[in-house]
Design a protein around this motif. Structure first.
Motif, PDB file in Angstrom:
ATOM      1  N   GLU A 313      37.487  44.500  37.029  1.00 38.65           N
ATOM      2  CA  GLU A 313      38.428  45.451  37.627  1.00 38.65           C
ATOM      3  C   GLU A 313      37.903  45.962  38.971  1.00 38.65           C
ATOM      4  OE1 GLU A 313      39.036  48.491  34.754  1.00 38.65           O
ATOM      5  OE2 GLU A 313      40.074  47.178  33.327  1.00 38.65           O
ATOM      6  N   HIS A 314      36.612  46.209  39.037  1.00 40.20           N
ATOM      7  CA  HIS A 314      36.037  46.670  40.303  1.00 40.20           C
ATOM      8  C   HIS A 314      36.123  45.568  41.366  1.00 40.20           C
ATOM      9  CE1 HIS A 314      34.916  50.350  38.522  1.00 40.20           C
ATOM     10  NE2 HIS A 314      33.801  49.957  37.928  1.00 40.20           N
ATOM     11  N   ALA A 315      35.922  44.316  40.963  1.00 40.50           N
ATOM     12  CA  ALA A 315      36.023  43.209  41.918  1.00 40.50           C
ATOM     13  C   ALA A 315      37.434  43.117  42.486  1.00 40.50           C
ATOM     14  CB  ALA A 315      35.624  41.899  41.253  1.00 40.50           C
ATOM     15  N   LEU A 316      38.430  43.238  41.622  1.00 42.30           N
ATOM     16  CA  LEU A 316      39.814  43.199  42.109  1.00 42.30           C
ATOM     17  C   LEU A 316      40.126  44.423  42.953  1.00 42.30           C
ATOM     18  CD1 LEU A 316      41.602  41.832  38.917  1.00 42.30           C
ATOM     19  CD2 LEU A 316      41.240  40.632  41.086  1.00 42.30           C
ATOM     20  N   ALA A 317      39.512  45.557  42.621  1.00 44.93           N
ATOM     21  CA  ALA A 317      39.716  46.763  43.428  1.00 44.93           C
ATOM     22  C   ALA A 317      39.105  46.593  44.813  1.00 44.93           C
ATOM     23  CB  ALA A 317      39.134  47.978  42.723  1.00 44.93           C
ATOM     24  N   ILE A 318      37.971  45.897  44.907  1.00 46.25           N
ATOM     25  CA  ILE A 318      37.394  45.595  46.222  1.00 46.25           C
ATOM     26  C   ILE A 318      38.379  44.780  47.047  1.00 46.25           C
ATOM     27  CG2 ILE A 318      35.632  44.215  47.398  1.00 46.25           C
ATOM     28  CD1 ILE A 318      33.658  45.143  45.215  1.00 46.25           C
ATOM     29  N   ALA A 319      38.950  43.748  46.429  1.00 45.90           N
ATOM     30  CA  ALA A 319      39.959  42.947  47.136  1.00 45.90           C
ATOM     31  C   ALA A 319      41.119  43.823  47.588  1.00 45.90           C
ATOM     32  CB  ALA A 319      40.453  41.822  46.237  1.00 45.90           C
ATOM     33  N   ALA A 320      41.508  44.784  46.737  1.00 46.18           N
ATOM     34  CA  ALA A 320      42.634  45.654  47.091  1.00 46.18           C
ATOM     35  C   ALA A 320      42.300  46.558  48.270  1.00 46.18           C
ATOM     36  CB  ALA A 320      43.034  46.494  45.880  1.00 46.18           C
ATOM     37  N   THR A 321      41.061  47.028  48.366  1.00 45.26           N
ATOM     38  CA  THR A 321      40.710  47.877  49.513  1.00 45.26           C
ATOM     39  C   THR A 321      40.733  47.062  50.806  1.00 45.26           C
ATOM     40  OG1 THR A 321      38.303  47.536  49.353  1.00 45.26           O
ATOM     41  CG2 THR A 321      39.242  49.334  48.069  1.00 45.26           C
ATOM     42  N   ARG A 334      49.460  39.269  48.468  1.00 48.35           N
ATOM     43  CA  ARG A 334      48.059  38.891  48.690  1.00 48.35           C
ATOM     44  C   ARG A 334      47.240  39.096  47.425  1.00 48.35           C
ATOM     45  NH1 ARG A 334      44.202  36.038  50.758  1.00 48.35           N
ATOM     46  NH2 ARG A 334      42.880  36.910  52.389  1.00 48.35           N
ATOM     47  N   LEU A 335      47.420  40.202  46.743  1.00 50.55           N
ATOM     48  CA  LEU A 335      46.628  40.472  45.549  1.00 50.55           C
ATOM     49  C   LEU A 335      47.047  39.569  44.394  1.00 50.55           C
ATOM     50  CD1 LEU A 335      46.308  44.344  45.752  1.00 50.55           C
ATOM     51  CD2 LEU A 335      44.650  42.585  46.405  1.00 50.55           C
ATOM     52  N   ARG A 336      48.314  39.197  44.356  1.00 53.33           N
ATOM     53  CA  ARG A 336      48.743  38.218  43.349  1.00 53.33           C
ATOM     54  C   ARG A 336      48.049  36.881  43.590  1.00 53.33           C
ATOM     55  NH1 ARG A 336      53.068  35.104  43.816  1.00 53.33           N
ATOM     56  NH2 ARG A 336      54.039  36.415  45.408  1.00 53.33           N
ATOM     57  N   GLU A 337      47.915  36.521  44.851  1.00 54.91           N
ATOM     58  CA  GLU A 337      47.225  35.288  45.223  1.00 54.91           C
ATOM     59  C   GLU A 337      45.752  35.361  44.832  1.00 54.91           C
ATOM     60  OE1 GLU A 337      47.002  32.795  49.367  1.00 54.91           O
ATOM     61  OE2 GLU A 337      46.478  34.912  49.458  1.00 54.91           O
ATOM     62  N   VAL A 338      45.101  36.489  45.102  1.00 59.89           N
ATOM     63  CA  VAL A 338      43.698  36.665  44.746  1.00 59.89           C
ATOM     64  C   VAL A 338      43.513  36.564  43.234  1.00 59.89           C
ATOM     65  CG1 VAL A 338      41.799  38.318  44.708  1.00 59.89           C
ATOM     66  CG2 VAL A 338      43.119  37.991  46.800  1.00 59.89           C
ATOM     67  N   ALA A 339      44.372  37.245  42.471  1.00 62.04           N
ATOM     68  CA  ALA A 339      44.257  37.241  41.009  1.00 62.04           C
ATOM     69  C   ALA A 339      44.444  35.843  40.438  1.00 62.04           C
ATOM     70  CB  ALA A 339      45.268  38.208  40.411  1.00 62.04           C
ATOM     71  N   ALA A 340      45.281  35.036  41.071  1.00 57.56           N
ATOM     72  CA  ALA A 340      45.533  33.682  40.573  1.00 57.56           C
ATOM     73  C   ALA A 340      44.309  32.791  40.674  1.00 57.56           C
ATOM     74  CB  ALA A 340      46.702  33.060  41.336  1.00 57.56           C
ATOM     75  N   HIS A 341      43.334  33.183  41.493  1.00 57.82           N
ATOM     76  CA  HIS A 341      42.127  32.378  41.686  1.00 57.82           C
ATOM     77  C   HIS A 341      40.885  33.079  41.125  1.00 57.82           C
ATOM     78  CE1 HIS A 341      43.946  29.250  44.243  1.00 57.82           C
ATOM     79  NE2 HIS A 341      44.741  30.223  44.641  1.00 57.82           N
TER      80      HIS A 341
END
Length: 419
Positions: A313-321, A334-341
């Motif tokens: 969750e923290h890793a995805l939050a970093i991407a979100a920031t 963009r975040l949907r794309e990140v989560a897919a990988h």
């Protein structure tokens, strides 16, 4: 600690400052190129890289096809193209023919790759904002505001304001000021066809492209030395990267001991175990900075999909920031794309990982490279990294920096006669 940076001010007559004080950006740019100067080696290293044909950052030197398909924006994920187009046309209308010609370039121009984050001019692409009348500067900022999220625009302006504050503190206002930035426009503002803009200068560089309602916002460089303003009309602005710093520390704290050991590729910011060149004179630990458009960056550290749920969750939050500059719709895409990988996402760390430590981290997948690094002094006097000097970099690997993969697909369709 607020104001900590003031312990590291150079004397006013120190050669680092005195030799360049009063120079205009062009005179300083010429001086910066000279061998043997503080900056000459940086220019010598970067200039050959600019001449390379753009391919994109990869983890192994092989471009992956199909990672960035140009499809129309999904409902609710559209970029604010109408507002952007109106702001861009408003800016163009305020310029004379000569300034308009300097501002504009073809949508696939190599000039995209001239951005840089130092304070000296290596390439004078577009218009230098500090040399423009106030109405033109306001219209340039209006274009940036129309393109970004409210918090993204606020962060961008914070970089510019801090830069101006630094110039006042060290007495280099002609080199470091609120508007010592270049703005360029690429393509013709349009509701569907690809076009975009570029803003770059000291500690702030953004490259934004829209096409078919989609938005690409990378490369992005944001940084600050110091990360606060403690005097003047903007006093109280501080800890501008606190979210990115804190999330990195939280992620490390959430790791079991063995995974933490795997994540830490080097224990010290300058570590004897590092290979030659791992710490660059200009970029320090950053790998994806200016002129690194084709760099091969092998993944390191730990695979995010293998981490405990809290750390993921923290890793995805970093991407979100890092994606926080994007408006709400493109950010969701963009975040949907990140989560897919996520299965191919890696996280690595250099340095300490307790509150107050200095460190570097990188979140990396086939679709994102996000880096944060604490740096040594440039206009303040310290030769080891400090928490109040922060650099961050964002890239879209495999060819979609500058939206280039989308532009190429658009052009191929036009050549094939597609509507």
């Amino acid at each position: 600690m607020p104001g900590e940076y003031r312990r590291h001010l150079f004397p006013h007559d120190h050669p680092r400052l005195a030799e360049i004080r009063g120079l205009d950006p062009y005179a300083y740019g010429e001086l910066a190129r000279k061998p043997g100067t503080f900056t000459g080696g940086l220019v010598a290293n970067w200039t050959p890289l600019y001449r390379n044909d753009f391919r994109g950052v990869t983890e192994n030197g092989v471009l992956r096809e199909g990672l960035h398909p140009l499809t129309p924006a999904e409902p609710g994920e559209e970029a604010p193209v109408e507002a952007m187009t109106a702001a861009a046309r408003d800016l163009l209308a305020a310029l004379d023919d000569e300034s308009r010609a300097r501002l504009t370039h073809p949508v696939d121009a190599v000039e995209w790759q001239t951005w840089a984050n130092p304070e000296f001019l290596q390439f004078d692409t577009g218009l230098r904002l500090e040399l423009q009348p106030e109405p033109v500067r306001e219209k340039a900022l209006a274009l940036v505001r129309a393109s970004l999220s409210p918090e993204g625009y606020e962060l961008t302006r914070a970089m510019m304001l801090i830069n101006g504050f630094l110039g006042e503190v060290v007495g280099l206002e002609t080199i470091l000021n609120e508007f010592s930035y270049n703005l360029a426009l690429y393509g013709t503002p349009d509701l569907r066809a690809p076009w975009g803009w570029q803003l770059y200068g000291h500690h702030c560089a953004l490259n934004c492209l829209v096409v078919e309602g989609r938005m690409a916002l990378s490369p992005v460089f944001l940084g600050a030395e110091p990360d606060e303003i403690d005097a003047g009309p903007h006093a109280g602005l501080r800890d501008v990267f606190a979210d990115r710093v804190e999330l990195g520390l939280r992620l490390m704290a959430a790791l079991p001991a063995e995974q933490r050991r795997q994540a830490v590729v080097y224990e010290r910011m300058v570590d004897p175990a590092m290979p030659e060149g791992r710490v660059d004179p200009g970029d320090e630990r950053h790998l994806a900075g200016a002129f690194q458009d084709n760099r091969v960056i092998p993944v390191e550290g730990v695979r995010v999909a293998d981490l405990p749920a809290e750390a993921r969750e923290h890793a995805l939050a970093i991407a979100a920031t890092f994606a926080g500059l994007l408006p709400e719709g493109p950010r969701a895409a963009r975040l949907r794309e990140v989560a897919a990988h996520l299965e191919e996402t890696w996280f690595c760390w250099i340095g300490g990982h307790r509150p107050g430590d200095v460190f570097y981290y990188r979140l990396q997948s086939p679709v994102i490279v996000a880096e944060l690094d604490h740096h040594c002094g440039v206009f303040l006097d310290y030769d080891t990294p400090k928490p109040f000097h922060v650099h961050t970099v964002l890239r879209t690997p495999h060819g979609n920096d500058y939206g280039r993969a989308w532009v190429r697909q658009w052009q191929a369709r036009r050549q094939a006669g597609a509507p």
